[in-house]
Design an enzyme around this catalytic site. Sequence first.
Site, mmCIF file in Angstrom:
data_model
loop_
_atom_site.group_PDB
_atom_site.id
_atom_site.type_symbol
_atom_site.label_atom_id
_atom_site.label_comp_id
_atom_site.label_asym_id
_atom_site.label_seq_id
_atom_site.Cartn_x
_atom_site.Cartn_y
_atom_site.Cartn_z
ATOM 1 N N ARG A 96 10.495 51.287 23.620
ATOM 2 C CA ARG A 96 11.297 50.158 23.104
ATOM 3 C C ARG A 96 10.434 48.912 23.032
ATOM 4 O O ARG A 96 9.563 48.716 23.899
ATOM 5 C CB ARG A 96 12.474 49.830 24.029
ATOM 6 C CG ARG A 96 13.401 50.955 24.321
ATOM 7 C CD ARG A 96 14.372 51.231 23.193
ATOM 8 N NE ARG A 96 14.295 52.636 22.864
ATOM 9 C CZ ARG A 96 14.665 53.187 21.726
ATOM 10 N NH1 ARG A 96 15.145 52.441 20.768
ATOM 11 N NH2 ARG A 96 14.547 54.486 21.516
ATOM 12 N N HIS A 114 -1.684 51.639 25.673
ATOM 13 C CA HIS A 114 -1.558 52.016 24.262
ATOM 14 C C HIS A 114 -2.681 52.988 23.919
ATOM 15 O O HIS A 114 -3.839 52.747 24.279
ATOM 16 C CB HIS A 114 -1.642 50.760 23.383
ATOM 17 C CG HIS A 114 -1.455 51.066 21.933
ATOM 18 N ND1 HIS A 114 -0.214 51.359 21.400
ATOM 19 C CD2 HIS A 114 -2.339 51.170 20.922
ATOM 20 C CE1 HIS A 114 -0.357 51.615 20.116
ATOM 21 N NE2 HIS A 114 -1.631 51.504 19.799
#
Length: 198
Positions: A96, A114
């Site tokens: 999210r 990431h």
Amino acid sequence: MTGSLPRVAILISGTGSNMCSIIDTAQEQSWPLSCVLVLSDRPEAPGLHRATERGIATRTVHYRDYRGRRTDFDSKLLEVLQEMDVDWVVLAGFMRILGRGFVESFPNRILNIHPSLLPKYPGLDTFKRALEAGDTVAGCTVHLVNEAVDAGPVLGQAEVPVLHGDTEDTLRARVLEQEHILYPAMVKRAVCGDFEGR
Ligand code: GRF
């Protein structure tokens, strides 16, 4: 936080392998922090069981209950984290995007991992994009979270080679192995060290 250990919540959406590597390394090395909560945005996330097995409290704030009400979703997350008196938020495969209100509630206290060497390939499909571009090096990045997606100040990166014949899956597995080393190290540095978001 003076006098008590910093309280950490880890937010997940899926497998939770990074979450496990952080919790396990923190425990093995007796880091001066307390992982008080694993929170998922989906009840079926396998990582929830893995957290329970490790004796960590879990909560779910189901994204489906907040369709089209992103601010309400963020507020609920915030409420749960505040109930648990959380100091640091560690995003580990949490799918999210967090809004300004949430981010501002934990200034320089939200970390994310990431699967690319940012600023290359923010967003999704990072391995596909790296392969299509013919990159010879891929990797992962741990960064502080601000309002822009995958764009906060970088804390650390790990590189892996892209090998001839790599698929998205083989590259993902090679990067994930490095994530499990990089993320615990960066969490320790940020939460237990003197790092303040430089
Ligand atoms: C990792 O690839 C991470 O880089 C990305 O989501 C994935 C999470 O994997 N943000 P896991 O749930 O930690 O196994």
